[in-house]
Design an enzyme around this catalytic site. Structure first.
Site, PDB file in Angstrom:
ATOM      1  N   CYS A  79       0.824  -1.212   0.000  1.00 21.22           N
ATOM      2  CA  CYS A  79       0.000   0.000   0.000  1.00 21.22           C
ATOM      3  C   CYS A  79       0.864   1.270   0.000  1.00 21.22           C
ATOM      4  CB  CYS A  79      -0.974  -0.068   1.168  1.00 21.22           C
ATOM      5  SG  CYS A  79      -2.441   0.919   0.895  1.00 21.22           S
ATOM      6  N   HIS A 169      -3.244  -5.402   1.624  1.00 17.82           N
ATOM      7  CA  HIS A 169      -2.516  -5.700   2.870  1.00 17.82           C
ATOM      8  C   HIS A 169      -2.602  -7.186   3.214  1.00 17.82           C
ATOM      9  CE1 HIS A 169      -2.006  -1.499   4.212  1.00 17.82           C
ATOM     10  NE2 HIS A 169      -3.143  -1.298   3.583  1.00 17.82           N
ATOM     11  N   GLU A 171      -0.859  -8.684   5.243  1.00 12.94           N
ATOM     12  CA  GLU A 171      -0.577  -8.822   6.686  1.00 12.94           C
ATOM     13  C   GLU A 171      -1.839  -8.663   7.533  1.00 12.94           C
ATOM     14  OE1 GLU A 171       0.088  -6.320   4.800  1.00 12.94           O
ATOM     15  OE2 GLU A 171      -0.284  -4.431   5.886  1.00 12.94           O
TER      16      GLU A 171
END
Ligand code: GLN
Length: 186
Positions: A79, A169, A171
């Protein structure tokens, strides 16, 4: 040993993902944090690219990290991290590391649609969940760039040499295969 840039934004989620995968890591806040002997990769997290860019210069971290990327240390930007690595940013005058031959468009999905979850195919990995938060997308790729994923007709992941970027994302999901991809293939 993977260094996670920890100046602003969602770095802790990357640290947690790396821990779950059993990958040694450390947080980068100041120049001396880079004095590790066995640095094998860098992660630039999501957040606000303008803020992270400013802090990179204020802390003196910009030049040493730029040098590491140019030397070929594998780097993964998510991002805002994608924006920091792009050679061109369509709607911003700044260029930061300029390490991957792409044109990024910041906040590209508009205010209302900027944050959403979906699933998409990621080259070499398969179908993965994707979380987008005020996300950029990749407007254009140049020579040498491999496109890894497209969602709703937009390019959302790519790589070139030692640089991997995702507009979303990984994560923030429980599926850590993109992190594994970064750890294995770079
Ligand atoms: N909108 C942010 C920027 O332009 C990126 C958002 C994110 O990293 N989740 O830098």
């Amino acid at each position: 040993m993977i260094g996670v840039l920890a100046l602003q934004g969602g770095f802790i989620e990357h640290v947690k993902a790396l821990r779950k995968l059993g990958a040694d890591n450390f947080e980068i806040r100041k120049q001396s944090d880079l004095d590790v002997k066995n640095l094998s990769g860098l992660i630039l997290p999501g957040g606000e690219s303008t803020v992270i860019g400013k802090l990179l210069h204020e802390t003196g971290l910009f030049d040493p990290i730029d040098e590491l990327i140019r030397k070929g240390v594998p780097v993964f930007g998510t991002c805002a991290g994608l924006i920091l690595l792009a050679e061109r940013i369509e709607n911003d005058r700044s260029v930061y590391f300029g390490a991957i031959n792409i044109t990024a468009k910041r906040n590209a999905y508009g205010r209302q649609l900027g944050s959403f979850r979906t699933e998409g195919d990621f080259d070499g990995v398969g179908k993965i969940p994707m979380t987008f938060i005020r996300a950029p997308y990749i407007e254009e790729t140049g020579d040498g760039v491999k496109i890894l994923s497209r969602v709703k007709g937009r390019i959302v992941a790519a790589r070139q040499k030692n640089v991997l970027v995702t507009a979303f994302h990984p994560e923030l999901t429980n599926d850590l295969r993109v992190h594994e991809y970064f750890l294995k293939k770079f």
